[in-house]
Each structure stands twice: as structure tokens, then as C-alpha cells.
Design an enzyme around this catalytic site. Structure first.
Site, PDB file in Angstrom:
ATOM      1  N   ASP A 114      -1.129  18.381   9.827  1.00 10.32           N
ATOM      2  CA  ASP A 114       0.324  18.038   9.678  1.00 10.32           C
ATOM      3  C   ASP A 114       1.209  18.882   9.810  1.00 10.32           C
ATOM      4  OD1 ASP A 114       2.155  15.551   9.080  1.00 10.32           O
ATOM      5  OD2 ASP A 114       2.158  16.414   6.984  1.00 10.32           O
ATOM      6  N   ASP A 149       5.474  19.384  10.290  1.00  7.97           N
ATOM      7  CA  ASP A 149       6.660  18.818  10.287  1.00  7.97           C
ATOM      8  C   ASP A 149       7.661  20.016  10.313  1.00  7.97           C
ATOM      9  OD1 ASP A 149       6.201  16.034   9.898  1.00  7.97           O
ATOM     10  OD2 ASP A 149       5.270  16.652   7.975  1.00  7.97           O
ATOM     11  N   ARG A 176      -5.835  14.044   6.701  1.00 11.55           N
ATOM     12  CA  ARG A 176      -5.541  14.410   7.917  1.00 11.55           C
ATOM     13  C   ARG A 176      -6.077  15.710   8.298  1.00 11.55           C
ATOM     14  NH1 ARG A 176       0.458  13.210   7.427  1.00 11.55           N
ATOM     15  NH2 ARG A 176      -0.624  11.508   6.284  1.00 11.55           N
ATOM     16  N   ARG A 228      -5.530  14.555  15.416  1.00  9.53           N
ATOM     17  CA  ARG A 228      -4.955  13.749  14.164  1.00  9.53           C
ATOM     18  C   ARG A 228      -5.148  12.251  14.470  1.00  9.53           C
ATOM     19  NH1 ARG A 228       0.386  14.110  11.016  1.00  9.53           N
ATOM     20  NH2 ARG A 228       0.215  12.166  10.130  1.00  9.53           N
TER      21      ARG A 228
END
Length: 128
Positions: free
Chosen positions: A93, A95, A90, A80
Site C-alpha cells: 500500500d 500513499d 494487501r 496488489r
């Protein structure tokens, strides 16, 4: 044991990078279930490839802050580039969307694909 739902997205070599992160997650935490993955248009910066997004339900013995740091370290291990704009392209990712049954990422409320993935993994938000 803590339960969480992790949102996963990529628009740089997404098939390869999502498979790599799933392999690592399966080796390093207890992955309970993986959602379907869907193609989504980029948010923010429109001049970039579409994203592939989905989620995993996982269990971990670590706390939320430590697990969040682990996910950022995992993103770094996969290449990243943090110098890019937040809404830019990207390779991966990650989260935390839901932690122990509580939504902890406000993007859950504004992005259908996140809600759909979480629902597929059995998450139903508490409503009064």
C-alpha cells in the site's frame, strides 16, 4: 523538483514486498531517506496479519496527480489485488502523505505510525 513523503504498508509477505518496493523506488525516483518500519495491528478488518508500516521521503519531477498514478501502477506491478476490501490484507500500500510540505492524506492525522514516520523523515506540520 517536488518533495513528498510516501507511506508504505504491507501485511502479505511484508518484508519481501517492502524490500521490493524500496528497490523499485530507488531505481525510478530519487529516494532521499527511509524511515524505520514498525509492526501495527490491522485497522478495520481485525482477522488478518499485522502490518509493517513506514515511509520514504522522495523527490520527483512529476506533479502530484501523475505521481499518485505512478504509485498505484507500482502497487499493481507488485501484485496488489484491488478486488479485496479497502481495509483488507494487501501485499503493498503506497500513499502520498505529504506533498511539498503539505499533508495531503487525512490518515496522517489519525494514525500515530504515519506521523512518527513523517517526523523521522524531518517533516514538521505547520501550525499557526
Amino acid at each position: 523538483m517536488n518533495s513528498c513523503i510516501i507511506g508504505i504498508g504491507s501485511n502479505i509477505d511484508p518484508e519481501k514486498n517492502i524490500e521490493r518496493v524500496l528497490d523499485l523506488l530507488r531505481k525510478e525516483v530519487r529516494v532521499v531517506q527511509v524511515s524505520s518500519f514498525v509492526k501495527t495491528a490491522p485497522l478495520g478488518m481485525a482477522d488478518q496479519p499485522d502490518f509493517i508500516n513506514g515511509a520514504v521521503k522522495a523527490e520527483t519531477a512529476t506533479g502530484a496527480d501523475e505521481f499518485r498514478r505512478y504509485l498505484k501502477e507500482l502497487e499493481d506491478r507488485l501484485g496488489r489485488d484491488r478486488s479485496q476490501p479497502k481495509s483488507g490484507p494487501r501485499c503493498i500500500d503506497l500513499d502520498i502523505l505529504v506533498w511539498n510540505g503539505v499533508v495531503v492524506d487525512n490518515d496522517y492525522y489519525t494514525r500515530d505510525f504515519l506521523r512518527d514516520a513523517a517526523a523521522e523523515l524531518g517533516f514538521t506540520p505547520f501550525t499557526s
